[in-house]
Design a protein around this motif. Structure first.
Motif, short mmCIF file in Angstrom:
data_model
loop_
_atom_site.label_atom_id
_atom_site.label_comp_id
_atom_site.label_asym_id
_atom_site.label_seq_id
_atom_site.Cartn_x
_atom_site.Cartn_y
_atom_site.Cartn_z
N VAL A 245 -48.39 11.82 -9.50
CA VAL A 245 -47.21 12.35 -8.29
C VAL A 245 -48.30 13.24 -7.28
CG1 VAL A 245 -45.60 13.74 -8.09
CG2 VAL A 245 -45.39 12.43 -10.21
N HIS A 246 -48.10 12.55 -6.25
CA HIS A 246 -48.56 13.08 -4.77
C HIS A 246 -47.81 14.12 -4.34
CE1 HIS A 246 -51.68 9.88 -5.40
NE2 HIS A 246 -50.54 9.20 -5.34
N ALA A 247 -47.89 15.44 -4.70
CA ALA A 247 -47.13 16.57 -4.36
C ALA A 247 -47.49 17.24 -3.15
CB ALA A 247 -47.04 17.54 -5.44
N VAL A 248 -48.62 17.11 -2.76
CA VAL A 248 -49.10 17.77 -1.39
C VAL A 248 -50.23 16.61 -1.00
CG1 VAL A 248 -50.51 19.40 -0.29
CG2 VAL A 248 -48.98 20.14 -2.16
N PRO B 218 -51.20 24.92 -12.74
CA PRO B 218 -51.02 24.81 -14.22
C PRO B 218 -51.27 23.27 -14.52
CG PRO B 218 -48.81 24.85 -13.34
CD PRO B 218 -49.78 25.16 -12.22
N PRO B 219 -51.61 22.86 -15.58
CA PRO B 219 -51.78 21.46 -15.93
C PRO B 219 -50.38 20.67 -16.03
CG PRO B 219 -53.04 22.82 -17.44
CD PRO B 219 -52.26 23.75 -16.63
N PRO B 220 -50.10 19.32 -15.58
CA PRO B 220 -51.39 18.69 -15.26
C PRO B 220 -51.81 18.37 -13.67
CG PRO B 220 -49.19 17.54 -15.40
CD PRO B 220 -48.94 18.88 -15.66
N TYR C 90 -49.93 15.49 -9.58
CA TYR C 90 -49.77 16.00 -10.92
C TYR C 90 -49.98 14.77 -11.64
CZ TYR C 90 -47.53 20.47 -9.45
OH TYR C 90 -47.51 21.75 -9.07
N GLY C 91 -50.97 14.67 -12.57
CA GLY C 91 -51.28 13.45 -13.41
C GLY C 91 -52.47 12.96 -12.91
N TYR D 240 -50.25 27.38 -4.90
CA TYR D 240 -51.31 27.47 -6.23
C TYR D 240 -52.40 26.43 -6.07
CZ TYR D 240 -46.78 29.64 -8.14
OH TYR D 240 -45.77 30.32 -8.32
N GLY D 241 -52.19 25.53 -5.49
CA GLY D 241 -53.38 24.53 -5.19
C GLY D 241 -54.48 25.45 -4.35
#
Length: 336
Positions: free
Chosen positions: A23-26, A61-63, A16-17, A54-55
């Motif tokens: 931010v490394h979410a996955v 959704p953005p970002p 995200y970003g 969702y990936g």
């Protein structure tokens, strides 16, 4: 017997970003969904489960951005394709027809100003433009009947249905085009326990009848133990353990999996103490060094704070059916 893979996630990374503040979410997720199986994905809120869903369907959704990896879909009558490289036109044909999703807020995903018939028929019409109005209506009736709802409910608006019925309509919509993969993102969270069991029992019955595969995402591990063939545990954006459901319930290897299992009462047998997991999930903007679970882990020791464990087959067990990322059970490739 090893089943054929239908969906392979390879090294998927979702941020995200952009840049240094992303931010490394996955983080480097590898998962395989086989034909006709139910693969459960469990973890606390914020562990990256929904972001993963969702990936891999390109619905971020953005970002949100996919920063690496592949999502390989094995077609029934064609070569494998990478979902992440499909054009917008190809992706529009792919969604719902090959892979469908039941969203986390499924009960609120229906349009409140349109009848159920309109919403079901629109899905069929968009993907089968040459079909006749009569055939589309017949298909909509068939799908409602399939999930245990009377066909006369087609003329109802969403607010005229109970929560469980709206949930079933969403499942009917997800199955309308006979996809080979159904992704369910916490679809029963807002329902009571009795309705959860009814809907999931019906889903498993439909899976056995129609032969589709399910990726079932939830924070409720007790549901997955009961309904899944395999379970993957996610923490801090990574998969930390994967095993057949019965093996995970009987003998979990990762301390986080064990904590999740002891956070709900046993469905049968003697009483056991609920211990839970101390602390809170890590802040994705500032992850701990080494194993991300070590600040909360009761079994942490020297290497946990410095080295990230590799997800792989446990060296000492030699069990190819399961994998774990924990220094208590180092993977074969990390042991000399």
């Amino acid at each position: 017997m090893i089943k054929d893979p239908v969906l392979e996630i390879k090294g998927l990374n979702v941020d995200y970003g952009l840049g240094d503040h992303a931010v490394h979410a996955v983080r480097d997720v590898n998962l395989t969904l086989h034909r006709g199986e139910v693969l459960g994905l469990a973890g606390e809120s914020g562990s990256g489960k929904s972001t993963l869903a969702y990936g891999l369907t390109r619905l971020l959704p953005p970002p949100g951005v996919i920063s690496g990896g592949q999502v390989i879909y094995h077609q029934a009558d064609g070569p494998p394709v990478d979902v992440l490289s499909l054009s917008h036109k190809e992706l529009r044909k792919f969604r719902w027809a090959e892979t469908s999703i039941v969203f986390q807020g499924a009960m609120n995903s229906l349009n409140p100003v349109h009848k159920i018939s309109t919403q079901l028929i629109d899905v069929i019409k968009a993907h089968e433009p040459t079909s006749t109005p009569a055939s589309r209506l017949a298909r909509a009736r068939e799908m409602l009947s399939l999930v245990g709802i009377s066909a006369d409910r087609l003329e109802s608006y969403p607010h005229q249905l109970s929560g469980g019925m709206r949930q079933r309509v969403m499942i009917a919509m997800a199955l309308a085009l006979e996809p080979r993969v159904v992704i369910m993102d916490e679809p029963t969270t807002a329902l009571d326990v009795v309705m959860q069991r009814q809907i999931l029992g019906q889903l498993i019955e439909l899976r056995e009848r129609l032969g589709f595969s399910v990726l079932f995402i939830t924070h409720d591990l007790s549901l997955l133990v009961e309904f899944s063939d395999r379970i993957a545990i996610m923490y801090g954006g990574r998969i930390v353990e994967e095993a057949p459901a019965a093996d995970l319930y009987r003998d979990s290897l990762h301390p986080y999996s064990d904590g999740l299992l002891h956070s709900f009462p046993a469905l049968r047998g003697p009483r056991r103490e609920l211990t839970g997991i101390p602390g809170s999930p890590p802040d994705q903007r500032s992850m701990p060094t080494g194993c991300s679970f070590h600040p909360r882990c009761p079994k942490a020791f020297e290497p946990c704070a410095d080295k990230i464990p590799v997800l792989g087959e446990p060296n000492l067990l030699g069990d190819q059916a399961r994998s774990v990322a924990c220094w208590l059970h180092p993977a074969r490739e990390t042991v000399a």
